[in-house]
Design a protein around this motif. Sequence first.
Motif, PDB file in Angstrom:
ATOM      1  N   MET A   1       1.065  37.913  12.400  1.00 16.47           N
ATOM      2  CA  MET A   1       2.457  37.496  12.570  1.00 16.47           C
ATOM      3  C   MET A   1       2.696  36.110  11.973  1.00 16.47           C
ATOM      4  O   MET A   1       3.813  35.763  11.632  1.00 16.47           O
ATOM      5  CB  MET A   1       2.818  37.463  14.054  1.00 16.47           C
ATOM      6  N   VAL A   6      11.528  36.231  10.505  1.00 16.55           N
ATOM      7  CA  VAL A   6      12.292  37.208  11.265  1.00 16.55           C
ATOM      8  C   VAL A   6      13.755  36.783  11.309  1.00 16.55           C
ATOM      9  O   VAL A   6      14.064  35.621  11.578  1.00 16.55           O
ATOM     10  CB  VAL A   6      11.753  37.353  12.707  1.00 16.55           C
ATOM     11  N   LEU A  30       8.277  35.223  19.281  1.00 16.01           N
ATOM     12  CA  LEU A  30       7.960  35.278  17.850  1.00 16.01           C
ATOM     13  C   LEU A  30       7.648  33.889  17.302  1.00 16.01           C
ATOM     14  O   LEU A  30       6.735  33.717  16.491  1.00 16.01           O
ATOM     15  CB  LEU A  30       9.120  35.912  17.087  1.00 16.01           C
ATOM     16  N   CYS A  35       5.930  32.636  13.715  1.00 15.43           N
ATOM     17  CA  CYS A  35       6.990  33.177  12.860  1.00 15.43           C
ATOM     18  C   CYS A  35       8.110  32.157  12.675  1.00 15.43           C
ATOM     19  O   CYS A  35       8.401  31.364  13.573  1.00 15.43           O
ATOM     20  CB  CYS A  35       7.578  34.446  13.475  1.00 15.43           C
ATOM     21  N   LEU A 212       6.739  42.345  21.848  1.00 15.01           N
ATOM     22  CA  LEU A 212       6.955  41.402  20.763  1.00 15.01           C
ATOM     23  C   LEU A 212       5.658  40.810  20.218  1.00 15.01           C
ATOM     24  O   LEU A 212       5.580  40.450  19.034  1.00 15.01           O
ATOM     25  CB  LEU A 212       7.875  40.271  21.221  1.00 15.01           C
TER      26      LEU A 212
END
Length: 274
Positions: A1, A6, A30, A35, A212
Amino acid sequence: MASKTVLIVYAHQSLSSFNAAAKDAAVEVLTAQGCMVAVSDLYAMKFQAAATAEDLIGGIQHPEHFCYAEEAKLAWEEGNLSIDIAEEQRKLNEADLVIFQFPMYWFSVPAIMKGWIDRVLTLGFAFTQEKRYSEGLFKDKKAMLSFTTGSQESMFSENGINGDMNVTLWPLQNGILHYCGFQVLAPQIFWAPSSVPRDECSGMLERWRYRLWGLLGEEPLSFTPLECFEKEGFQLKPEVQEQHAGQEFGLTVGIHLGKRLPPNSQMKSIKAGV
């Protein structure tokens, strides 16, 4: 990730809503994984929903027969789309994953989010006649729906009054996301949070948080590849039909060959075997 980008396209009017909490959970989890997360808060942005000639800042090239799709394509090619559309397209270009967070309105997305879809996913930028479905322009990106319902889960079942949720999701997941080439992750559905106790709402959010952590590693939903269709007329090739003639279920919710609909094909990652 880590190092993934995102984009959350978010549509709710209230900061204290369940949708806001779901959006905030996604941003938090996230981001914690490294991210880069951008949020397009459509109501806060006062995002224009209607696709009009005002989107084309360079003017209309063929006013005698105005076609928004074709004019938007020309404007996109020349860098003449309105600033708000151009900014959302920039975010989308940078995104590895797009999450649409919204309350389900009338079995679909809110008008302001449909406006984002209509105006941002322009011809040329998001799809062409040659580049769509499994060969789509966004085939290296993932996308998913995350939404609340007003009805209980049982009401969206095969026998429920609202009908099978898999059927409800087909136009959104196949007709919009997969059409543009996205790898479509299974939806995150929060069933009627306004009708359940607070601790059950907390449980829904905790399950979302747990998911997630591994979201970008999930297998996408299965759709019938473009290669399975004839180039003229886009009908299933005879050999594909023959291959599935003896199967109990159709290929997908929409392409079902007159057979029973494959269970949960729009809700879970299930290989179609094509």
